[in-house]
Write a protein that holds these residues in place. Structure first.
Motif, mmCIF file in Angstrom:
data_model
loop_
_atom_site.group_PDB
_atom_site.id
_atom_site.type_symbol
_atom_site.label_atom_id
_atom_site.label_comp_id
_atom_site.label_asym_id
_atom_site.label_seq_id
_atom_site.Cartn_x
_atom_site.Cartn_y
_atom_site.Cartn_z
ATOM 1 N N THR A 167 0.719 -1.175 0.068
ATOM 2 C CA THR A 167 0.063 0.105 -0.049
ATOM 3 C C THR A 167 0.763 1.220 0.033
ATOM 4 O O THR A 167 0.921 1.964 -0.903
ATOM 5 C CB THR A 167 -0.943 0.015 1.099
ATOM 6 O OG1 THR A 167 -0.068 -0.244 2.434
ATOM 7 C CG2 THR A 167 -2.147 -0.819 1.071
ATOM 8 N N ILE A 168 1.719 1.370 0.822
ATOM 9 C CA ILE A 168 2.521 2.739 1.162
ATOM 10 C C ILE A 168 3.520 2.426 0.111
ATOM 11 O O ILE A 168 4.245 3.342 -0.374
ATOM 12 C CB ILE A 168 2.974 2.762 2.545
ATOM 13 C CG1 ILE A 168 1.884 3.170 3.476
ATOM 14 C CG2 ILE A 168 4.232 3.895 2.580
ATOM 15 C CD1 ILE A 168 2.154 3.148 4.756
ATOM 16 N N THR B 246 8.037 4.201 -4.339
ATOM 17 C CA THR B 246 8.769 3.885 -5.872
ATOM 18 C C THR B 246 8.424 2.530 -6.210
ATOM 19 O O THR B 246 7.839 2.365 -7.391
ATOM 20 C CB THR B 246 10.194 4.092 -5.656
ATOM 21 O OG1 THR B 246 10.479 5.490 -5.377
ATOM 22 C CG2 THR B 246 10.734 3.925 -7.145
ATOM 23 N N SER B 247 8.237 1.659 -5.555
ATOM 24 C CA SER B 247 7.875 0.345 -6.024
ATOM 25 C C SER B 247 8.137 -0.577 -4.419
ATOM 26 O O SER B 247 7.992 -0.003 -3.496
ATOM 27 C CB SER B 247 9.014 -0.202 -6.814
ATOM 28 O OG SER B 247 8.671 -1.518 -7.362
ATOM 29 N N PHE B 248 7.913 -1.626 -4.607
ATOM 30 C CA PHE B 248 7.974 -2.666 -3.625
ATOM 31 C C PHE B 248 8.497 -4.279 -3.853
ATOM 32 O O PHE B 248 8.484 -4.062 -5.372
ATOM 33 C CB PHE B 248 6.760 -2.853 -2.604
ATOM 34 C CG PHE B 248 5.516 -3.535 -3.506
ATOM 35 C CD1 PHE B 248 4.926 -3.058 -4.402
ATOM 36 C CD2 PHE B 248 5.131 -4.615 -2.764
ATOM 37 C CE1 PHE B 248 3.842 -3.687 -5.048
ATOM 38 C CE2 PHE B 248 4.021 -5.572 -3.388
ATOM 39 C CZ PHE B 248 3.311 -5.017 -4.291
ATOM 40 N N PRO B 249 8.921 -5.054 -3.231
ATOM 41 C CA PRO B 249 9.428 -6.193 -3.759
ATOM 42 C C PRO B 249 8.814 -7.026 -5.104
ATOM 43 O O PRO B 249 9.414 -7.233 -5.952
ATOM 44 C CB PRO B 249 9.978 -6.963 -2.645
ATOM 45 C CG PRO B 249 9.985 -6.240 -1.472
ATOM 46 C CD PRO B 249 9.325 -4.963 -1.748
ATOM 47 N N THR C 155 15.465 0.371 -5.538
ATOM 48 C CA THR C 155 13.782 0.227 -5.267
ATOM 49 C C THR C 155 13.372 -0.298 -6.352
ATOM 50 O O THR C 155 12.347 -1.207 -6.525
ATOM 51 C CB THR C 155 12.959 1.224 -4.863
ATOM 52 O OG1 THR C 155 13.970 1.968 -3.819
ATOM 53 C CG2 THR C 155 11.671 1.051 -4.321
ATOM 54 N N VAL C 156 13.712 0.209 -7.781
ATOM 55 C CA VAL C 156 13.234 -0.213 -8.997
ATOM 56 C C VAL C 156 13.716 -1.599 -9.291
ATOM 57 O O VAL C 156 12.849 -2.688 -9.664
ATOM 58 C CB VAL C 156 13.531 0.645 -10.197
ATOM 59 C CG1 VAL C 156 13.270 0.037 -11.592
ATOM 60 C CG2 VAL C 156 12.920 2.008 -10.069
#
Lengths: 363, 241, 604
Positions: free
Chosen positions: A275-276, A282-285, C222-223
């Motif tokens: 969510t955050i 930017t992204s998440f795993p 992060t990307v």
């Protein structure tokens, strides 16, 4: 002269009018009537910034690193304007006995009124001397600082659960904070590390509402840890559709299908990653193509491979999981049953041969 | 049981048939059997999903249906279980037997031993029972009462994770069961393991029911259909109250 | 006590006053430092002690090698990702897995992003306060500061007098609040601080700018890796699949938008290094032109494995070539082989571990880690309240790695010395230009060798390396786009993903140019599980205690013969130690399971 919350807000370009509006909103949020607005305004106009002692035990400093990545509020605004970060050996100017003196000064001046933030955890083996601060075990520093604090924030999975150094066989007997400190309110903010904006949000919540955020049974703030990654994952439709990545870099991986079969721990992990998201959203795993490894869950290091759907059960050997154990057991039972059928048939045949009609004779 | 008793029993001839399982018990049994089958199959595929479906996500809902079937069967099983407990109070004394194990009764334990010997081919003849034989009762009680309770509780705890904080499933089950086991993954693992234990039980249960039907002194499979227990000899039964 | 002569050329004299710094702050992890100063307050003996360990290598035994990266990544959250990268390299080396070119380029971009981020955060947030006095910045004239800024870095846009006045006002209010936070109990009236107020104000402004910008740099991780700190890695490649314009590319890990996002961050890094970091380091260094202490082994006895190959798996194309230089002889570079059991060895004579024969060193593949927490006969205090260490005995949780028995320094300065000596054009140009700029600002005429062999040289090399890495990333990104344009979108090699395809026994080594220096992981795999895992990390080299022959390590050497303004205020000690960017969580090894439990608290 001590800078107050009000002055901080004014300096950041907030007008008197919006400051009063903020106070009335706060009053409403706290369930207080309009009569309390001036009181809140007065408190904010005269209140000093809350001191924080940020201690480091056995850890990797990823929590501090995450904290300084916060985008809203910016880490510099938290440190310069919101709190008074009096002790944090990763960024503080002083060292040695000048650094140690700060802990004593804070305890004396703000007894019962400062927040203790703990990153990492104390080891108990080797007399605690596997983490030495000022020639003494870290545990001494922790218990001393905890005794006089208002509340404790356990940053990250180390302080909350033990994390990597507590993974089997836990050679240093690294122990989470709540197992050595029993008489203080503790907020756990797990994750390896926690999301930056989650960390600063917990701090600003406490400052703004002057209370602890609501916690779940495990002591985590409900506002960030009440849902699993899976519940709000953008790949969830592919899960429901039964569309899965089967191998790294296959067609499904390129299409962003669900990583469930690649061992993603999103379905069992409570955190706000989906969510955050990370680093200012930017992204998440999972978006970056790797499954969740469950880093905000207790003991996630010992729940089997990152790439296995089913948890390892080491008691049954290194490669065992529920399906392997279960299927083996079912096979054993099935084989035994088959053997029993055969034995029963033989027995029955033998009985019939030996005593034909013996049962009937009784009738 | 002493030999003297046995001789005494032989004087009294048993009824040719006894009405044991009332309709609600029989319906529960078969509904429960169906639920467990659905739950095991769908549960397995939740843990190890089928191969990927190509195309748009919106064209498919395979995992959704599998999970729906699992949850629906879970609800039916749980409600059926409550209903079965209720029937233990309302029904005949056979309806209560599953829930009440006479663990303090030495004779009952001897019965367990005797049945065990019967299955181990160490004794020539089994006892004759109107209700469940002691060994069967022991297994069924552990598996169908406690196994079911375990699966209902862990199942609802996992289900509550999806319905979320604030839902009754979460508050009643997930909120305390998840931390009790450590974390969600542990609950999944245990729920999964006990599924296999239940599968093992079912293999034995089905086999033994058929075997008893053939080799014991009373009817089995047909009893769970008609409710009537018939006997192959008219000697006295061993579990007369 | 008499003077001890070490084989690597230092005279240790512990007769003077003992000064203890514990904890050493603004580092990663926990460390202690003790020195003896003579009557003129010059350091004549130095003792550095690692004061923590976590036992990660023991924890790794018996686990799936494909999982190891995440465990070792948690060795350090500051140089986050570099242990993970070393680990996947070690596993791939052991199993003979070759990764696709795209995966190599993505890993390179991630590794270099870390270099830039780590070097920037280190300089501004861990190191700057050794040179910069924020309290002194209150005396600055914003207009003069603006002129200084425009002089040292004309291209940096944030340079108006109003900008600096706002920052000064903010600092003033902060100081006047009486709550100094992290600046509390600093050494702000110590004459060791030499910057004029305007330079202090400029540096404080950049402290805050860097704090804001560093969070954007790491978004590259992060990307590609999903998060930072601790992005995700994968044995056999990278987990972020590429889908530029195929079906469902909008939800793919990498598409045009994601790669553009990365490019934008790379551009920011290049600009920051060029316009802020390098000018700041040179400007600050020029004010400290008379403080060229702290060289120690730096640019003198150095080592690195070599890094950043243009062509993956071809060491001859390393853009920062490896090797060893001994005793300041820049004319000879020895090759390094991490597999050779004679080259890299670890000793424990002064570490809290025991070996069967403590005169001997062990190669990491055969590493033994038995804990032996024992204090020498001359230590002061109690076992759980140490006043002074006895450096003649065991005194650190850090082992002492040596290259063919020689104590060497690792780190950006070592890599830069090796690259400079071996004629890497980019590096030669960078070093020569910045030494010339330093001479111009400082009004001196020093050669590259004398500037580099100092604490300032170490700090300068780090900044130059950040700039080099930022520039290399531009090339990597362009090459990645070229590959994709040519139709290659492969990011992972899954041929040997399944453990059934692995040999029964295998061993491998992975090396990385970590921000703090040469990093190596050695792994032994047996029956699909980790049999032995050893990490020899930069701070183990630099922070090592004495070896059986008596050689002192790089930390200790750098402190020797440095004069202190006030022995009670360890500004000079911190300055030189920080120039290494110590990482103690990394450096300290493991112990076995049978430690004794402390029954002083109730655990529940």
């Amino acid at each position: 002269m001590t800078e107050t919350f009000y002055e901080v807000m004014r300096r950041q370009g907030i007008t008197r009018r919006s400051f009063m509006k903020y106070c009335s909103l706060t009053a409403t949020a706290l369930g207080l009537g309009p009569a309390f607005v001036p009181k809140i305004a007065h408190a904010m106009e005269t209140k000093p910034r809350i001191p924080i002692l940020w201690l480091h035990g056995l850890e990797c400093t990823c929590c501090s690193e995450s904290f300084i990545r916060s985008a809203h509020p910016l880490a510099k605004d938290v440190i310069l304007s919101m709190v008074s970060l009096d002790y944090d050996d990763t960024i503080m100017a002083a060292a040695g006995h000048q650094a140690e003196a700060i802990i004593e000064e804070t305890i004396e001046k703000y007894n019962g009124n400062y927040i203790l933030a703990v990153e990492g955890n104390p080891p108990l083996n080797q007399d605690g001397m596997s983490c030495i601060i000022g020639g003494k075990p870290f545990l001494d520093q922790l218990t001393h600082a905890a005794e006089h604090c208002k509340a404790i924030i356990s940053w990250g999975s180390c302080a909350s659960y033990g994390c990597v150094q507590a993974a089997a066989p836990n050679p240093t007997q690294a122990t989470p904070v709540h197992k050595v400190i029993h008489n203080k309110p503790i907020i756990k903010v797990p994750g390896c590390p926690p999301i930056a904006e989650v960390m600063t949000a917990v701090v600003t919540y406490i400052l703004t509402f002057e209370r602890m955020p609501e916690l779940d049974r495990q002591g985590r703030p409900k506002m960030f840890y009440s849902q699993r990654i899976h519940d709000k994952c953008y790949r969830r439709p592919h899960f429901d559709a039964g569309q899965f990545v089967e191998s790294w870099d296959d067609e499904a991986a390129r299409k962003g299908y669900c990583l469930y079969k690649m061992g993603c721990k999103g379905p069992t992990t409570y955190n706000a990653c989906s969510t955050i998201r990370w680093n200012e959203g930017t992204s998440f795993p999972i978006q970056a193509g790797h499954g969740c490894i469950g880093c905000s869950e207790d003991g996630f290091w010992d729940k089997g491979s990152w790439y296995a759907r089913l948890t390892d059960i080491p008691q049954f050997g290194v490669e065992a999981n529920a399906d392997k154990v279960g299927a083996t057991a079912a096979a054993v039972v099935g084989t035994a049953t088959a053997a029993h059928i055969a034995a029963s048939a033989v027995k029955r045949a033998m009985q019939k041969d030996a005593q034909p009609g013996s049962q009937k004779g009784d009738e | 049981m002493s030999t003297g008793q046995q001789t005494e029993h032989e004087l009294y001839r048993s009824e040719p048939a006894v009405y044991v399982y009332e309709a609600p018990v029989r319906i529960w049994h078969w509904v429960n059997a169906l639920c467990i089958t659905v739950l095991c199959v769908t549960g397995y595929f939740i843990g190890s999903p089928l191969p990927t479906m190509p195309g748009e996500a919106s064209d498919h809902f395979l995992m959704g249906y599998i999970r729906f079937a699992h949850f629906a069967a879970g609800y039916v099983l749980a409600i059926g279980f409550l209903y079965r407990i209720l029937w233990a109070f309302l029904g005949n004394h056979h309806a209560r037997q599953l829930f009440v194990v006479p663990i303090t009764n030495l004779n009952w334990w001897k019965g367990v031993m005797h049945e065990a010997k019967w299955y181990a081919f160490l004794t020539k003849e089994p006892h004759k029972y109107v209700g469940h034989n002691p060994l069967a009762l022991l297994f069924m009680h552990v598996m169908l009462v406690w196994g079911t309770v375990f699966m209902i509780f862990t199942g609802f705890a996992l289900y509550g994770e999806g319905t979320g904080m604030g839902s009754w499933q979460f508050e009643w089950f997930s909120s305390w069961i998840i931390p009790l086991f450590g974390q969600s993954q542990d609950v999944h693992t245990w729920h999964h393991l006990i599924m296999w234990v239940i599968i093992c039980f079912i293999i034995m249960h089905v086999y033994v029911a058929i075997r008893e039907d053939i080799m014991s002194r009373q009817s089995m499979v047909s009893t769970m259909i008609s409710g009537w227990r018939t006997f192959k000899d008219n000697r006295a039964v061993d579990d007369e109250d | 006590m008499s003077i001890i002569k070490t084989p690597n050329g230092y005279d240790l004299d512990s007769s003077g006053r003992r000064v203890v710094v514990d904890p050493v702050t603004r580092i990663e992890g926990h460390m202690r430092c003790e020195v003896n100063v003579d009557d003129n307050n010059v350091i004549r003996n130095a003792v550095s002690s690692g004061t923590m360990w976590r036992g990660l290598e023991v924890i790794l035994k018996g686990r799936d090698p494909r999982d190891a990266w995440a465990f070792v990544e948690r060795i350090c959250g500051v140089c986050t990702g570099c242990h993970a990268l070393t680990s996947v390299r070690a596993v791939e080396d052991a199993l003979g897995i070759r990764i696709p070119p795209n995966a190599h380029l993505i890993r390179e971009i991630m590794a270099k992003t870390l270099q830039v981020h780590d070097h920037v955060v280190h300089f501004y947030h861990l190191h700057a306060l050794d040179w910069v006095n924020p309290v002194n910045a209150l005396k600055a004239d914003p207009k003069a500061t603006s002129q200084l800024q425009q002089m040292v870095s004309p291209a940096h846009p944030m340079s108006s007098p109003g900008y600096f006045r706002d920052i000064q006002t903010r600092i003033r209010k902060f100081v006047e609040s009486g709550q100094l936070g992290p600046f509390k109990n600093g050494y702000w009236d110590n004459p060791a601080y030499k910057l004029p107020p305007e330079a202090d104000l400029m540096a404080v402004a950049h402290y805050l700018e860097a704090l804001d910008l560093q969070k954007d740099f790491v978004k590259v991780h992060t990307v590609f890796g999903g998060k930072n700190p601790h992005p995700n890695y994968l044995v056999g490649g990278v987990p972020c699949a590429i889908n530029m314009d195929g079906d469902l590319s909008a939800g793919a890990p990498l598409n045009m938008e994601r790669l553009n996002f990365v490019k934008a961050r790379i551009n920011e890094m290049v600009a920051f290094c060029n316009n802020v970091l390098i000018p700041d380091v040179l400007a600050i260094a020029s004010f400290y032109k008379d403080w060229l202490y702290g060289g120690g082994l730096g640019a003198y006895s150095v080592m690195d494995y070599g890094a950043y190959p243009k062509v993956n798996y071809d060491k001859s194309t390393d853009q920062l070539p490896g090797g060893v230089i001994l005793n300041g002889n820049w004319n000879e570079v020895f090759p390094v082989d991490p597999r050779d059991p004679e080259q890299v060895q670890e000793f424990v004579a002064h570490s809290w571990y025991s070996y069967p024969d403590e005169k001997m060193g062990l190669h990491p593949w055969d590493g033994v880690t038995e804990p032996n927490f024992k204090l020498g006969p001359n230590f002061k205090g109690t076992k759980t309240n140490i006043q002074e260490m006895d450096e003649a005995a065991k005194y650190s949780w850090i082992k002492a790695p040596r290259w063919r028995g020689h104590a060497v320094e690792v780190g950006p300065l070592s890599r830069y010395t090796l690259a400079y000596v071996q004629g890497v054009d980019y590096v030669k140009n960078q070093v020569d230009t910045s030494v010339a700029a330093f001479n111009k600002l400082a009004g001196t005429e020093l050669g590259a060798k004398s500037v580099l062999q100092s604490t300032i040289g170490r700090t300068l090399a780090r900044a130059l390396e950040a700039q080099y890495c930022a520039d290399m990333m531009v090339d990597d990104w362009t090459e990645l786009m070229g590959n994709i344009k040519n139709g290659d979108t492969t990011t992972a090699n899954m041929e040997k993903w399944d453990p059934k395809t692995w040999p029964k026994e295998a061993k491998g080594v992975g090396t990385v140019a970590a921000p703090r220096g040469a990093l190596g992981h050695w792994i032994k795999i047996k029956d699909g599980r980790i049999e032995n895992y050893q990490c020899v990390v930069p701070t183990t080299w630099n922070g090592s205690p004495r070896d059986p022959a008596g050689n002192i390590g790089a930390f200790e050497a750098s402190l020797m013969n440095t004069p202190m303004e006030r022995p009670d205020e360890p500004v000079e000690i911190l300055r030189s130690l920080h120039s290494f960017d110590p990482c103690l969580a990394c450096s300290t090894h493991v112990m076995s399971e049978d430690g004794q439990e402390l029954v002083r608290v109730k655990v529940r």
